[in-house]
Design a protein around this motif. Sequence first.
Motif, PDB file in Angstrom:
ATOM      1  N   ALA A  29      54.339  10.922  42.772  1.00 18.87           N
ATOM      2  CA  ALA A  29      53.885   9.814  42.252  1.00 18.87           C
ATOM      3  C   ALA A  29      54.629   9.204  41.136  1.00 18.87           C
ATOM      4  N   LEU A  30      55.875  10.262  40.725  1.00 16.99           N
ATOM      5  CA  LEU A  30      57.065   9.575  39.944  1.00 16.99           C
ATOM      6  C   LEU A  30      57.749   8.389  40.418  1.00 16.99           C
ATOM      7  N   PRO A  31      58.058   7.566  39.531  1.00 20.44           N
ATOM      8  CA  PRO A  31      58.840   6.460  39.840  1.00 20.44           C
ATOM      9  C   PRO A  31      60.149   6.820  40.694  1.00 20.44           C
ATOM     10  N   PRO A  32      60.350   6.163  42.064  1.00 23.06           N
ATOM     11  CA  PRO A  32      61.373   6.547  42.791  1.00 23.06           C
ATOM     12  C   PRO A  32      62.717   7.150  42.231  1.00 23.06           C
ATOM     13  N   ALA A  33      63.137   6.419  41.113  1.00 28.90           N
ATOM     14  CA  ALA A  33      64.470   6.802  40.575  1.00 28.90           C
ATOM     15  C   ALA A  33      64.309   8.066  39.909  1.00 28.90           C
ATOM     16  N   GLN A  34      63.321   8.685  39.529  1.00 27.01           N
ATOM     17  CA  GLN A  34      63.058   9.747  39.009  1.00 27.01           C
ATOM     18  C   GLN A  34      62.814  11.069  39.923  1.00 27.01           C
ATOM     19  N   ARG A  35      62.627  10.675  40.953  1.00 25.57           N
ATOM     20  CA  ARG A  35      62.404  11.699  42.157  1.00 25.57           C
ATOM     21  C   ARG A  35      63.842  12.178  42.635  1.00 25.57           C
ATOM     22  N   PHE A  36      64.479  13.131  42.053  1.00 25.83           N
ATOM     23  CA  PHE A  36      65.941  13.330  42.381  1.00 25.83           C
ATOM     24  C   PHE A  36      65.798  14.482  43.560  1.00 25.83           C
ATOM     25  N   ALA A  37      65.224  15.603  43.673  1.00 25.00           N
ATOM     26  CA  ALA A  37      65.284  16.353  44.822  1.00 25.00           C
ATOM     27  C   ALA A  37      64.025  17.164  44.490  1.00 25.00           C
ATOM     28  N   ILE A  64      49.001  31.374  42.184  1.00 21.93           N
ATOM     29  CA  ILE A  64      47.704  30.873  42.850  1.00 21.93           C
ATOM     30  C   ILE A  64      46.533  30.574  41.935  1.00 21.93           C
ATOM     31  N   ASP A  65      46.814  31.114  40.632  1.00 27.03           N
ATOM     32  CA  ASP A  65      45.562  31.063  39.688  1.00 27.03           C
ATOM     33  C   ASP A  65      46.087  30.189  38.574  1.00 27.03           C
ATOM     34  N   ILE A  66      47.079  29.445  38.880  1.00 24.43           N
ATOM     35  CA  ILE A  66      47.269  28.446  37.740  1.00 24.43           C
ATOM     36  C   ILE A  66      46.062  27.353  37.402  1.00 24.43           C
ATOM     37  N   PRO A  67      45.431  27.101  36.546  1.00 19.50           N
ATOM     38  CA  PRO A  67      44.214  26.406  36.500  1.00 19.50           C
ATOM     39  C   PRO A  67      44.579  24.892  36.926  1.00 19.50           C
ATOM     40  N   ASP A  68      43.597  24.264  37.676  1.00 20.65           N
ATOM     41  CA  ASP A  68      43.705  22.954  38.343  1.00 20.65           C
ATOM     42  C   ASP A  68      44.073  21.992  37.251  1.00 20.65           C
ATOM     43  N   GLY A  69      44.913  21.074  37.320  1.00 23.81           N
ATOM     44  CA  GLY A  69      45.117  19.986  36.790  1.00 23.81           C
ATOM     45  C   GLY A  69      46.414  20.015  35.914  1.00 23.81           C
ATOM     46  N   VAL A  70      46.799  21.450  35.656  1.00 19.57           N
ATOM     47  CA  VAL A  70      47.637  21.855  34.700  1.00 19.57           C
ATOM     48  C   VAL A  70      49.243  21.069  34.894  1.00 19.57           C
ATOM     49  N   ILE A  71      49.496  21.417  36.045  1.00 20.63           N
ATOM     50  CA  ILE A  71      50.725  20.880  36.746  1.00 20.63           C
ATOM     51  C   ILE A  71      51.105  19.360  36.615  1.00 20.63           C
ATOM     52  N   ALA A  72      49.919  18.861  37.139  1.00 20.11           N
ATOM     53  CA  ALA A  72      49.916  17.249  37.249  1.00 20.11           C
ATOM     54  C   ALA A  72      49.942  16.662  35.717  1.00 20.11           C
ATOM     55  N   ALA A  73      49.164  17.395  34.819  1.00 19.81           N
ATOM     56  CA  ALA A  73      49.145  16.905  33.586  1.00 19.81           C
ATOM     57  C   ALA A  73      50.841  16.912  32.733  1.00 19.81           C
ATOM     58  N   TYR A  74      51.507  18.077  33.324  1.00 21.58           N
ATOM     59  CA  TYR A  74      52.655  18.253  32.821  1.00 21.58           C
ATOM     60  C   TYR A  74      53.824  17.271  33.311  1.00 21.58           C
ATOM     61  N   MET A  75      53.599  16.991  34.749  1.00 21.70           N
ATOM     62  CA  MET A  75      54.683  15.875  35.366  1.00 21.70           C
ATOM     63  C   MET A  75      54.404  14.792  34.731  1.00 21.70           C
ATOM     64  N   ARG A  76      53.343  14.505  34.221  1.00 23.52           N
ATOM     65  CA  ARG A  76      53.043  12.861  33.666  1.00 23.52           C
ATOM     66  C   ARG A  76      53.944  12.832  32.500  1.00 23.52           C
ATOM     67  N   GLU A  77      53.796  14.227  31.502  1.00 20.41           N
ATOM     68  CA  GLU A  77      54.421  14.246  30.167  1.00 20.41           C
ATOM     69  C   GLU A  77      55.903  14.186  30.385  1.00 20.41           C
ATOM     70  N   ILE A  78      56.335  15.197  31.156  1.00 18.84           N
ATOM     71  CA  ILE A  78      57.841  15.149  31.332  1.00 18.84           C
ATOM     72  C   ILE A  78      58.541  13.829  31.863  1.00 18.84           C
ATOM     73  N   ALA A  79      57.675  13.165  32.747  1.00 16.24           N
ATOM     74  CA  ALA A  79      58.313  11.809  33.223  1.00 16.24           C
ATOM     75  C   ALA A  79      58.536  10.686  32.118  1.00 16.24           C
ATOM     76  N   GLN A  80      58.014  11.053  31.084  1.00 18.65           N
ATOM     77  CA  GLN A  80      58.106   9.998  29.871  1.00 18.65           C
ATOM     78  C   GLN A  80      59.520   9.705  29.266  1.00 18.65           C
ATOM     79  N   PHE A  81      60.272  10.930  29.623  1.00 20.67           N
ATOM     80  CA  PHE A  81      61.728  10.778  29.326  1.00 20.67           C
ATOM     81  C   PHE A  81      62.449   9.731  30.131  1.00 20.67           C
ATOM     82  N   GLY A  82      62.092   9.395  31.275  1.00 19.61           N
ATOM     83  CA  GLY A  82      62.530   8.703  32.231  1.00 19.61           C
ATOM     84  C   GLY A  82      63.729   9.134  33.099  1.00 19.61           C
ATOM     85  N   LEU A  83      63.907  10.466  33.075  1.00 21.01           N
ATOM     86  CA  LEU A  83      64.938  11.190  33.550  1.00 21.01           C
ATOM     87  C   LEU A  83      64.735  11.460  34.853  1.00 21.01           C
TER      88      LEU A  83
END
Length: 358
Positions: free
Chosen positions: A303-311, A242-261
């Motif tokens: 918010a990921l592109p549909p093809a990247q939402r695997f499960a 519960i104490d993961i700081p706000d915004g950290v998870i979303a920021a990482y998701m944007r970074e990892i999405a850049q591989f397009g996988l």
Amino acid sequence: MSISRRTVLASGLALPLAAPLAACDRISAEPTPPNVPPLKSVAPCPFGAAIKAMQIDDPDWVALARANVSQLTPEWEMKMEYVLADGLDRPNFDRSDAIAAFAQANGMALHGHTLIWYSQGKEAFAGLSGAAFDRAFDGYIAALAGRYRGKVRSWDVVNEPILDDGSALRDCHWSARYGHDGYMLRAFEKARIADPDGVLFLNEYNQESVPAKGAQFLKLVERLLKAGCPLQGLGLQSHLWIDIPDGVIAAYMREIAQFGLPIHVSELDCTLRTENPLDLRSQADRLARQTARVTELAEAFTALPPAQRFAFTVWGLRDTDSWYRQGDKDDGRDKPLPFDSFGRPNPMAAALAEAFRA
Ligand code: XIL
């Protein structure tokens, strides 16, 4: 402050209030459980859950799974520790076969978990060296991935290669023989041969919550891809707190999405426990923090592109199914999963449905 889920489990934080489970749940649950649509009907991808073979015989679990879930991950019985419990020459596929048959009978996809994991196989491989080790390593992947070829949609080929603080890759019996990247490259190669159609994942925890670990994961993915590794998908375990700081998870998701996988949120749960025994926040406060964390993750995924939402997979359905609620570490109060012990939606289920539809 960041904590690992291992620290939580190891910390013996069990509160002295451990009252009988049902009574606790009645006190701590929302007075009226939220009205939530079947999660598989609102998720922007297959909605998965972990399964233990014994749950197939639990009609309440089966009904809840049929209503909400379109994909399954074996929680334990497809791992090396179980499969090779009787030794390398006597692999045991009884329970993973039962899970695969259940998935097929119910029209659910199956995600294979996991081929190579630093924490397993040490005993089974003890005493092997050189070519014998290689034969056993390659043979294990060929046997497991080959057996479920065409039955699984995807595999966690390598699980949890990075140290908790993110400073480096873990030393283990696999890296001792093949090198740190080497054992992963070999595992992916062998998995590709054994199952040419399964989508091959690298799976790791705390990448979305501990920035140094996330950075190490991204570097590793880059190196593996550069080396020609048939890595095709990225698994974010998402054992949150519960104490993961706000915004950290979303920021990482944007970074990892850049591989397009493709991305798999592969083991979501969110414990209400904290490391501090003097943390006097109420259950309601903790649930509100949990809702915020889970909402951030599910919105970022949606918010990921549909093809990247695997499960999108939860690590159990009911709180009492959770690994946080097993044995003497069970505090009788944690609510890490979308449904309570009676199968009624928790606030987490409502948060997921809301975020998926946003
Ligand atoms: C856990 C299971 O939930 C437990 O039942 C088992 O005893 C140990 O493993 N990361 C993973 C999962 O990849 O396989 C782990 O599952 C949880 C952490």
